[in-house]
Structure formats: C-alpha cells, structure tokens
Design an enzyme around this catalytic site. Structure first.
Site, mmCIF file in Angstrom:
data_model
loop_
_atom_site.group_PDB
_atom_site.id
_atom_site.type_symbol
_atom_site.label_atom_id
_atom_site.label_comp_id
_atom_site.label_asym_id
_atom_site.label_seq_id
_atom_site.Cartn_x
_atom_site.Cartn_y
_atom_site.Cartn_z
ATOM 1 N N LEU A 186 41.833 78.757 60.164
ATOM 2 C CA LEU A 186 42.189 77.805 59.103
ATOM 3 C C LEU A 186 42.819 78.511 57.911
ATOM 4 C CD1 LEU A 186 39.182 75.271 59.236
ATOM 5 C CD2 LEU A 186 41.424 75.094 60.319
ATOM 6 N N THR A 216 58.162 83.964 71.006
ATOM 7 C CA THR A 216 59.280 83.237 70.392
ATOM 8 C C THR A 216 60.627 83.824 70.828
ATOM 9 O OG1 THR A 216 60.377 82.881 68.261
ATOM 10 C CG2 THR A 216 58.876 84.735 68.360
ATOM 11 N N ASP A 217 61.657 83.002 70.787
ATOM 12 C CA ASP A 217 62.994 83.523 71.091
ATOM 13 C C ASP A 217 63.434 84.560 70.054
ATOM 14 O OD1 ASP A 217 63.401 81.737 68.979
ATOM 15 O OD2 ASP A 217 65.160 80.777 69.857
ATOM 16 N N GLU A 218 62.811 84.523 68.862
ATOM 17 C CA GLU A 218 63.253 85.427 67.786
ATOM 18 C C GLU A 218 63.044 86.897 68.124
ATOM 19 O OE1 GLU A 218 62.336 84.451 63.758
ATOM 20 O OE2 GLU A 218 62.580 82.317 64.118
ATOM 21 N N TYR A 227 58.553 89.005 60.808
ATOM 22 C CA TYR A 227 57.843 88.072 61.714
ATOM 23 C C TYR A 227 58.219 88.365 63.172
ATOM 24 C CZ TYR A 227 57.393 83.852 64.579
ATOM 25 O OH TYR A 227 57.125 82.981 65.623
ATOM 26 N N LYS A 269 55.944 89.722 66.426
ATOM 27 C CA LYS A 269 55.788 89.000 67.692
ATOM 28 C C LYS A 269 56.283 89.865 68.867
ATOM 29 C CE LYS A 269 54.619 85.216 68.197
ATOM 30 N NZ LYS A 269 53.287 84.555 68.392
HETATM 31 P P1 NAD Z 1 51.447 77.386 62.495
HETATM 32 O O1 NAD Z 1 51.718 78.333 61.373
HETATM 33 O O2 NAD Z 1 51.661 75.917 62.301
HETATM 34 O O3 NAD Z 1 49.940 77.561 62.986
HETATM 35 C C1 NAD Z 1 49.339 78.791 63.148
HETATM 36 C C2 NAD Z 1 47.840 78.559 63.355
HETATM 37 O O4 NAD Z 1 47.218 79.836 63.563
HETATM 38 C C3 NAD Z 1 47.147 77.919 62.146
HETATM 39 O O5 NAD Z 1 46.262 76.913 62.561
HETATM 40 C C4 NAD Z 1 46.381 79.084 61.515
HETATM 41 O O6 NAD Z 1 45.199 78.686 60.840
HETATM 42 C C5 NAD Z 1 46.073 79.927 62.748
HETATM 43 N N1 NAD Z 1 45.852 81.336 62.418
HETATM 44 C C6 NAD Z 1 46.647 82.136 61.655
HETATM 45 N N2 NAD Z 1 46.107 83.369 61.553
HETATM 46 C C7 NAD Z 1 44.962 83.348 62.300
HETATM 47 C C8 NAD Z 1 43.980 84.321 62.609
HETATM 48 N N3 NAD Z 1 44.052 85.549 62.108
HETATM 49 N N4 NAD Z 1 42.955 83.969 63.397
HETATM 50 C C9 NAD Z 1 42.860 82.709 63.903
HETATM 51 N N5 NAD Z 1 43.749 81.745 63.630
HETATM 52 C C10 NAD Z 1 44.794 82.066 62.839
HETATM 53 O O7 NAD Z 1 52.313 77.932 63.694
HETATM 54 P P2 NAD Z 1 53.071 77.146 64.857
HETATM 55 O O8 NAD Z 1 54.420 76.797 64.404
HETATM 56 O O9 NAD Z 1 52.185 76.110 65.412
HETATM 57 O O10 NAD Z 1 53.238 78.339 65.917
HETATM 58 C C11 NAD Z 1 52.231 78.600 66.879
HETATM 59 C C12 NAD Z 1 52.640 79.763 67.746
HETATM 60 O O11 NAD Z 1 53.872 79.489 68.388
HETATM 61 C C13 NAD Z 1 52.873 81.060 66.961
HETATM 62 O O12 NAD Z 1 52.373 82.124 67.729
HETATM 63 C C14 NAD Z 1 54.384 81.154 66.832
HETATM 64 O O13 NAD Z 1 54.797 82.484 66.752
HETATM 65 C C15 NAD Z 1 54.823 80.499 68.126
HETATM 66 N N6 NAD Z 1 56.132 79.839 68.101
HETATM 67 C C16 NAD Z 1 56.432 78.950 67.131
HETATM 68 C C17 NAD Z 1 57.646 78.271 67.166
HETATM 69 C C18 NAD Z 1 58.016 77.233 66.124
HETATM 70 O O14 NAD Z 1 59.140 76.750 66.130
HETATM 71 N N7 NAD Z 1 57.135 76.849 65.231
HETATM 72 C C19 NAD Z 1 58.557 78.544 68.199
HETATM 73 C C20 NAD Z 1 58.215 79.499 69.171
HETATM 74 C C21 NAD Z 1 56.994 80.127 69.126
HETATM 75 O O1 DAU Z 2 63.008 80.201 67.004
HETATM 76 C C1 DAU Z 2 61.625 80.072 66.991
HETATM 77 C C2 DAU Z 2 61.108 80.262 65.592
HETATM 78 O O2 DAU Z 2 61.537 79.150 64.838
HETATM 79 C C3 DAU Z 2 59.599 80.412 65.518
HETATM 80 O O3 DAU Z 2 59.216 81.577 66.187
HETATM 81 C C4 DAU Z 2 59.120 80.475 64.070
HETATM 82 O O4 DAU Z 2 57.700 80.486 64.026
HETATM 83 C C5 DAU Z 2 59.623 79.246 63.350
HETATM 84 O O5 DAU Z 2 59.271 79.317 61.978
HETATM 85 C C6 DAU Z 2 61.143 79.112 63.494
HETATM 86 O O6 DAU Z 2 61.827 80.157 62.744
HETATM 87 P P1 DAU Z 2 63.137 79.830 61.863
HETATM 88 O O7 DAU Z 2 63.263 80.855 60.831
HETATM 89 O O8 DAU Z 2 64.306 79.566 62.730
HETATM 90 O O9 DAU Z 2 62.663 78.409 61.249
HETATM 91 P P2 DAU Z 2 62.771 77.769 59.787
HETATM 92 O O10 DAU Z 2 62.317 76.346 59.910
HETATM 93 O O11 DAU Z 2 62.136 78.605 58.751
HETATM 94 O O12 DAU Z 2 64.336 77.771 59.518
HETATM 95 C C7 DAU Z 2 65.230 77.118 60.399
HETATM 96 C C8 DAU Z 2 66.639 77.345 59.864
HETATM 97 O O13 DAU Z 2 66.787 76.652 58.610
HETATM 98 C C9 DAU Z 2 66.945 78.799 59.559
HETATM 99 O O14 DAU Z 2 68.300 79.063 59.872
HETATM 100 C C10 DAU Z 2 66.745 78.915 58.051
HETATM 101 C C11 DAU Z 2 67.136 77.537 57.552
HETATM 102 N N1 DAU Z 2 66.419 77.084 56.328
HETATM 103 C C12 DAU Z 2 65.057 77.135 56.330
HETATM 104 C C13 DAU Z 2 64.342 76.757 55.216
HETATM 105 C C14 DAU Z 2 62.832 76.827 55.195
HETATM 106 C C15 DAU Z 2 67.132 76.601 55.248
HETATM 107 O O15 DAU Z 2 68.371 76.523 55.259
HETATM 108 N N2 DAU Z 2 66.415 76.216 54.140
HETATM 109 C C16 DAU Z 2 65.064 76.289 54.060
HETATM 110 O O16 DAU Z 2 64.487 75.925 53.002
#
Ligand code: NAD
Ligand code: DAU
Length: 342
Positions: free
Chosen positions: A36, A124-126, A151, A155
C-alpha cells in the site's frame, strides 16, 4: 482451492488481474500481498469475495513478511509489485532499485524456499528501450535489452535476476512484457487518467515535448488475460510480449479524451519534455497470439469510452487521490497546483 500469491494486487493492473481471476475461475484462492504505497489502494479491492481473496499488507523487500505470508507449495507467484512511474524514477531512482530489483530477488528466493511451482514476472516493453519514429520496427522477444529510464533499468535488472534463478536453480519462470495499459482504477499520475481528471476539472493538460511520442495502448483486462494464459500455457524460461497493435501519438490520445468529454483543445498545454523521453513503443505480439492463443478483445474506441465513463462515475475515487499527497507531487513535477476537488 489452488493458492496463488499476487504481489502489488492493490494497484492498477494487479487489482484488475485479481478481479478477473476471481470471476473466471472457481478453484483459485488469491493471497494479495501489497505494501500500500501511494499507488496501492484498498478501494480497488473493496467488493471482492473474502472467501477466495485474502489481503496481506506487506513489503516485498521484507523477507520475513514474504515468507510468513507465502504458503508452502503455492502454485504461482505473480509479481506485479513495483514502483511503476517513469517520472518518479527520474526524480529519485533508489526506491525503484529497492522494490523492483531487490524485492524481486527476495520473492525469487522465497519461491524456492516454499517450493512454488511457477514464478510469473510482470515486466514491461520499456526494458527494450525505444524505437525510431516512422519505422516499421517492432519490439519482439528477441529485441535487445536497452532500458533508458531508471524505471526501465530496474525492470530490466529484475528480468535478469528472474533468468538467473531459472538458469542457476531451475526455478520455473515466465516473463511477460506489456505496453501501455489503460482502464479503470489507474493512478492519475499516468497519461490517460491524468488527462481525464484534469479535463473533468477544466485544468491544463500538460503534454510533454512536441506530443508526438508514440505509445502502444492496451486495455488492462486484455493484459490480465494474457498474463493468466502465460501462466497456464507458457513455456518455462520464455518471455511473452503483450500488445494490442494500437500505436497512438500522445497528442492524438489527449485530443480524443477532450473530444469525448466535450472540452476544448485549448486546455492542452505543451510543457518541457521528459528527460530521456522514449520516442516510440510498438509491440509485435505474434508469439503470445500464436503460442498462447491470446488476442485482445477490447478495441481502442470502446476501451477509452469505458475508461472515461468509469472516471466520470467514480469521481470520489479520483478526488481521494487528488486531495491527498498527490498534490505535492503534482506541484513539484508540473510547477502548477491542482484544484481541491469536492
Ligand atoms: P501501480 O503503481 O498502479 O501499482 C503498483 C502496486 O505495487 C501498488 O499497489 C503498490 O502499493 C504495490 N507496491 C509497490 N511497492 C511495493 C513493495 N515494495 N511491496 C509490496 N507492494 C508494493 O502499477 P501498475 O501500473 O499496476 O503496474 C503493475 C506492474 O505491471 C508493474 O510491475 C509494472 O512495472 C508492470 N507494467 C505496467 C504497465 C502499465 O502500463 N501500467 C505496463 C507494463 C507492465
Ligand atoms: O510501456 C509500458 C509502461 O507504460 C509501463 O511499464 C509503465 O509502468 C507505465 O507507467 C507506462 O510508462 P510511460 O512512461 O509510457 O507512461 P506515462 O503514462 O507516464 O506516459 C505516457 C506518455 O505520455 C509518455 O510519452 C509521456 C507522456 N506524458 C505523460 C505524462 C504523465 C505527457 O505528455 N504528459 C504527462 O503529464
């Protein structure tokens, strides 16, 4: 009941996964282990079946807490727990190394100690860096690992430790690499929920750089289904790319949100670019489609409408965040205040 251990299940994707698995199965019991942090939210879990879903507050960096919560012979660990926001990693990387790297290693050790059958790492694709603009190149499972943000580097490092656990100790592992998710319950620091909530409040929409960076968007429930299929059908030691073949420039995404909400494009505010901003992500998901029999079920127009509707109907959820510690983060990153919401 088959026990599975989900970390980070109070976050955006983890909670969508937990919800989906409870609905789609009847013989699975979930232990949801989450620290959390600012991104974890119990409101994401408040309507779940307590008989099959046990929430445990704990940090994946805390070895004793992990070992205490993880039952022997658990069928799988799904590691969603992470620091997930690129901008925060640029401001301060150490938390990313702690949770994303050390935390993953602690889970890998625990998996071996408790004889867990399979370890699924949500990556992640990143980790594959960036692709050139206007090019036919896509990320495949064989693309080089070239992370550009702290980040992404954390990963990528985690993936290496997952691989090492398999090569050294024979742990059964799967890595999934997805692109940008969108959908219900995403923390409003990320592009789509940030733009929806700012637009709903008639506040400026901060677009980085020229707004032409490309992301490959996927509806969160499609990602969750792919992870489950990778767990059920994936080959040990393999990585699976997950994407919906839905590349969009950021500016196009932002304009679509404004149009859907009936708000003027004049709310768009171009701001300084993100440091080291990856230009384009685009995923070739052929391996996942062919080997796992997966395909996305929600198209972009439907998914975006669903997402916008959810944020409109759940303004309390957003306001609890916007009225909390998020305000300080926002001011620091964007140099502007967000209005207090009622
Ligand atoms: P999020 O930030 O919404 O959620 C992360 C969760 O992990 C939260 O509930 C947080 O409390 C928990 N957490 C953080 N540190 C922790 C710790 N030390 N111990 C236990 N719990 C902890 O993230 P999300 O967007 O749901 O992403 C989830 C996973 O998917 C991540 O591993 C992220 O790298 C991966 N991912 C995200 C995206 C995306 O677009 N959001 C895409 C590809 C992969
Ligand atoms: O590709 C997968 C990843 O996508 C995940 O692994 C990450 O956890 C997730 O956060 C996401 O990363 P991005 O950096 O691509 O997502 P974000 O939503 O932060 O930004 C998406 C795009 O929008 C990026 O090109 C930056 C731009 N952006 C983002 C924010 C927050 C803006 O232009 N303005 C903003 O305020």
């Amino acid at each position: 009941m088959k026990p599975i251990f989900v970390t980070g299940g109070a976050g955006f994707i983890g909670s969508a996964f937990v919800r989906q698995i409870l609905e789609a199965t009847s013989d699975v019991k979930i232990i949801n282990f989450d620290a959390l942090t600012y991104a974890g939210n119990l409101e994401n879990l408040n309507d779940l079946d307590a008989a099959r879903h046990q929430f445990v507050k704990g940090d994946i960096c805390d070895k004793d807490a992990v070992l205490k919560a993880l039952p022997d012979e658990t069928d799988a660990i799904f590691n969603f727990a992470a620091e997930s926001h690129v901008d925060r990693s640029i401001a301060s990387a150490s938390e990313f190394v702690m949770t994303n790297v050390l935390g993953t290693q602690i889970l890998l050790d625990a998996a071996r100690a408790k004889n867990v059958r399979r370890f699924v790492q949500i990556s992640t694709d990143e980790v594959m860096g960036t692709l050139p603009e206007d090019d036919a190149a896509f990320f495949t499972e064989n693309s080089p690992i070239e992370p550009n943000s702290p980040y992404a580097a954390s990963k990528a490092a985690a993936e290496h430790f997952v691989r090492a656990a398999r090569e050294t100790f024979g742990l059964d592992t799967i890595v999934t690499r997805c692109g940008n998710n969108y959908g219900q319950r995403q923390f409003p620091e990320k592009l789509i929920p940030l733009m929806i909530s700012n637009a709903m409040n008639d506040e400026p929409l901060p677009v980085y750089g020229d707004g032409r960076n490309v992301r490959d968007w996927i509806f969160v429930e499609d990602h969750a289904r792919a992870i489950w299929l990778a767990y059920e059908k994936g080959k040990s030691g393999e990585s699976y790319n997950i994407g919906a073949r839905n590349e969009r420039q950021n500016i196009e995404v932002v304009q679509s949100i404004l149009d859907a909400l009936g708000k003027p494009h004049s709310l768009i505010k171009y701001v300084d670019d993100r440091l080291g901003h990856d230009r384009r992500y685009a995923i070739d998901a052929a391996k996942t489609e062919n080997e796992l029999g997966w395909k996305p079920l929600t198209d972009w127009e439907t998914g975006l409408q669903k997402t916008i509707r959810w944020y409109r109907e759940n303004q309390d959820w957003v306001n609890h965040i916007r009225n909390g510690a998020y305000r300080d983060y926002y001011k620091k990153l964007y140099g502007m205040e967000i209005a207090q919401s009622r």
